[in-house]
Scaffold this motif. Structure first.
Motif, PDB file in Angstrom:
ATOM      1  N   UNK A   4       0.907  12.943  -8.775  1.00 57.51           N
ATOM      2  CA  UNK A   4       0.321  14.240  -8.439  1.00 57.51           C
ATOM      3  C   UNK A   4       1.349  15.360  -8.523  1.00 57.51           C
ATOM      4  N   UNK A   5       2.603  15.029  -8.229  1.00 56.47           N
ATOM      5  CA  UNK A   5       3.665  16.031  -8.274  1.00 56.47           C
ATOM      6  C   UNK A   5       4.233  16.207  -9.680  1.00 56.47           C
ATOM      7  N   UNK A   6       3.676  15.470 -10.646  1.00 57.90           N
ATOM      8  CA  UNK A   6       4.120  15.615 -12.024  1.00 57.90           C
ATOM      9  C   UNK A   6       5.279  14.743 -12.406  1.00 57.90           C
ATOM     10  N   UNK A   7       5.711  13.863 -11.509  1.00 58.64           N
ATOM     11  CA  UNK A   7       6.821  12.962 -11.814  1.00 58.64           C
ATOM     12  C   UNK A   7       6.276  11.575 -12.086  1.00 58.64           C
ATOM     13  N   UNK A   8       6.735  10.886 -13.142  1.00 57.87           N
ATOM     14  CA  UNK A   8       6.255   9.529 -13.402  1.00 57.87           C
ATOM     15  C   UNK A   8       6.636   8.602 -12.272  1.00 57.87           C
ATOM     16  N   UNK A  41       0.831  -1.208   0.000  1.00 55.65           N
ATOM     17  CA  UNK A  41       0.000   0.000   0.000  1.00 55.65           C
ATOM     18  C   UNK A  41       0.865   1.258   0.000  1.00 55.65           C
ATOM     19  N   UNK A  42       1.972   1.231   0.727  1.00 53.53           N
ATOM     20  CA  UNK A  42       2.872   2.381   0.724  1.00 53.53           C
ATOM     21  C   UNK A  42       3.484   2.599  -0.656  1.00 53.53           C
ATOM     22  N   UNK A  43       3.828   1.512  -1.338  1.00 56.46           N
ATOM     23  CA  UNK A  43       4.393   1.640  -2.685  1.00 56.46           C
ATOM     24  C   UNK A  43       3.370   2.266  -3.637  1.00 56.46           C
ATOM     25  N   UNK A  44       2.106   1.837  -3.532  1.00 56.85           N
ATOM     26  CA  UNK A  44       1.071   2.388  -4.406  1.00 56.85           C
ATOM     27  C   UNK A  44       0.804   3.857  -4.103  1.00 56.85           C
ATOM     28  N   UNK A  45       0.834   4.194  -2.817  1.00 61.31           N
ATOM     29  CA  UNK A  45       0.564   5.577  -2.459  1.00 61.31           C
ATOM     30  C   UNK A  45       1.726   6.475  -2.879  1.00 61.31           C
ATOM     31  N   UNK A  46       2.954   5.942  -2.848  1.00 65.81           N
ATOM     32  CA  UNK A  46       4.101   6.705  -3.341  1.00 65.81           C
ATOM     33  C   UNK A  46       3.956   6.975  -4.837  1.00 65.81           C
ATOM     34  N   UNK A  47       3.464   5.991  -5.572  1.00 63.77           N
ATOM     35  CA  UNK A  47       3.250   6.176  -7.005  1.00 63.77           C
ATOM     36  C   UNK A  47       2.221   7.267  -7.264  1.00 63.77           C
ATOM     37  N   UNK A  48       1.142   7.263  -6.490  1.00 62.28           N
ATOM     38  CA  UNK A  48       0.098   8.276  -6.667  1.00 62.28           C
ATOM     39  C   UNK A  48       0.610   9.669  -6.318  1.00 62.28           C
ATOM     40  N   UNK A  49       1.392   9.771  -5.244  1.00 62.98           N
ATOM     41  CA  UNK A  49       1.953  11.069  -4.861  1.00 62.98           C
ATOM     42  C   UNK A  49       2.900  11.569  -5.937  1.00 62.98           C
ATOM     43  N   UNK A  50       3.724  10.665  -6.499  1.00 60.55           N
ATOM     44  CA  UNK A  50       4.645  11.058  -7.563  1.00 60.55           C
ATOM     45  C   UNK A  50       3.888  11.571  -8.785  1.00 60.55           C
ATOM     46  N   UNK A  75       8.916   6.992 -17.130  1.00 58.90           N
ATOM     47  CA  UNK A  75       9.916   7.082 -16.074  1.00 58.90           C
ATOM     48  C   UNK A  75      11.275   6.696 -16.636  1.00 58.90           C
ATOM     49  N   UNK A  76      12.326   7.412 -16.219  1.00 58.35           N
ATOM     50  CA  UNK A  76      13.674   7.171 -16.718  1.00 58.35           C
ATOM     51  C   UNK A  76      14.580   6.873 -15.547  1.00 58.35           C
ATOM     52  N   UNK A  77      15.264   5.725 -15.532  1.00 58.27           N
ATOM     53  CA  UNK A  77      16.151   5.420 -14.415  1.00 58.27           C
ATOM     54  C   UNK A  77      17.318   6.390 -14.371  1.00 58.27           C
TER      55      UNK A  77
END
Length: 233
Positions: free
Chosen positions: A207-211, A196-205, A218-220
Motif C-alpha cells: 500500500x505504501x508503494x514498496x515491494x 498473520x503479522x508477516x502477511x499484514x506487513x507485506x500488505x502495508x508495504x 524487491x531488492x535486498x
C-alpha cells in the motif's frame, strides 16, 4: 379458473376481516377498495407463469471458518454452562445464519453477562452478519470482552482480524503486535499470529508503494553503490 380462485380468496379475506377482525361497517367500503386495488395491480403487473429465481441470503457470502472457531476455543477453553450457547451459535453460523447466531449469543449473555467467550463469539457473529466488516456493535462486543479479561488473547486477536478484513491494516497490526509481545513463548497461537503479522506487513508495504520482502521487484539492501537495472518490457 385463476380469477375464480383470486375472487374466492378476496371474499375469504373480506369475510375474515368482518367476522374475525370485527371490521366496523363504515370501513367495509374502504377495505373492499383496498382489495380491489390489490387485485387490479396483480392483473396489471403479475406474471405467475415466470420461472422462479430464488436468491441465496446475503449472509451466506460470509463463510464460517472452522479453524478460527477452533482457535477461539483454544484461546478460551470455555467448557462451562455457557458452552451450550457457543455450540448453538456455531451451528447457526455454519449455515450462514449470523443474525440468528448473534441473537442466540445475546440470549446467552443475559444469563452469563461476564462470559468473555460469549462476547467474542458475538463480535464474530456480528462481523459475519456484515460480511466481514467491523461495525460499532461488533467492536463493542470485542472491547467488552477485553474489559472483562484484559489478559485474554481472543478479544485482541479477533478484533485485529476484523480490522484487517475491514481494511484497517495498521490498526490491526498494532493490536496483533501487542498481543504477540505479551503472549507466552509456549502459546499455541504464536506461530499463527506471527504468520498473520508477516502477511499484514507485506500488505502495508504494498500500500505504501514498496515491494514486500520476497516479492518480485524487491531488492535486498547492499553496502555497495546501486547498479543500473535494465528496463523490462
Amino acid at each position: 379458473m385463476a380469477w375464480v380462485i383470486v375472487a374466492l380468496v378476496a371474499i375469504c379475506i373480506m369475510a375474515g376481516m368482518i367476522w374475525l377482525g370485527k371490521l366496523p361497517r363504515k370501513a367495509w367500503e374502504l377495505a373492499g377498495a383496498a382489495l380491489f386495488i390489490g387485485i387490479a395491480g396483480y392483473a396489471w403487473q403479475g406474471q405467475p407463469s415466470l420461472a422462479g429465481s430464488p436468491k441465496e441470503p446475503v449472509e451466506k457470502l460470509g463463510m464460517f471458518d472452522e479453524d478460527l472457531a477452533k482457535q477461539r476455543d483454544g484461546m478460551g477453553g470455555n467448557f462451562g454452562d455457557a458452552r451450550a450457547w457457543l455450540v448453538l451459535a456455531d451451528a447457526q453460523s455454519r449455515q450462514g445464519k449470523f443474525a440468528t447466531a448473534a441473537t442466540a449469543l445475546s440470549k446467552g449473555l443475559e444469563t452469563y453477562p461476564d462470559d468473555v467467550d460469549l462476547w467474542v463469539a458475538l463480535g464474530n457473529a456480528l462481523v459475519g452478519h456484515s460480511n466481514g466488516l467491523l461495525t460499532p456493535a461488533s467492536q463493542f462486543a470485542y472491547q467488552k470482552a477485553a474489559t472483562l479479561a484484559p489478559d485474554h488473547p481472543a478479544p485482541p486477536f479477533f478484533l485485529g482480524l476484523a480490522l484487517a478484513t475491514s481494511g484497517q491494516l495498521q490498526q490491526a497490526r498494532t493490536i496483533w503486535a501487542e498481543l504477540l509481545e505479551r503472549s507466552p513463548p509456549e502459546a499455541e497461537w504464536r506461530e499463527d499470529l506471527t504468520g498473520r503479522l508477516a502477511r499484514i506487513d507485506s500488505l502495508i508495504a504494498q500500500q505504501n508503494g514498496a515491494p514486500a520482502p520476497g516479492m518480485p521487484g524487491s531488492v535486498p539492501p547492499s553496502d555497495g553503490p546501486a547498479q543500473p537495472v535494465e528496463s523490462q518490457p
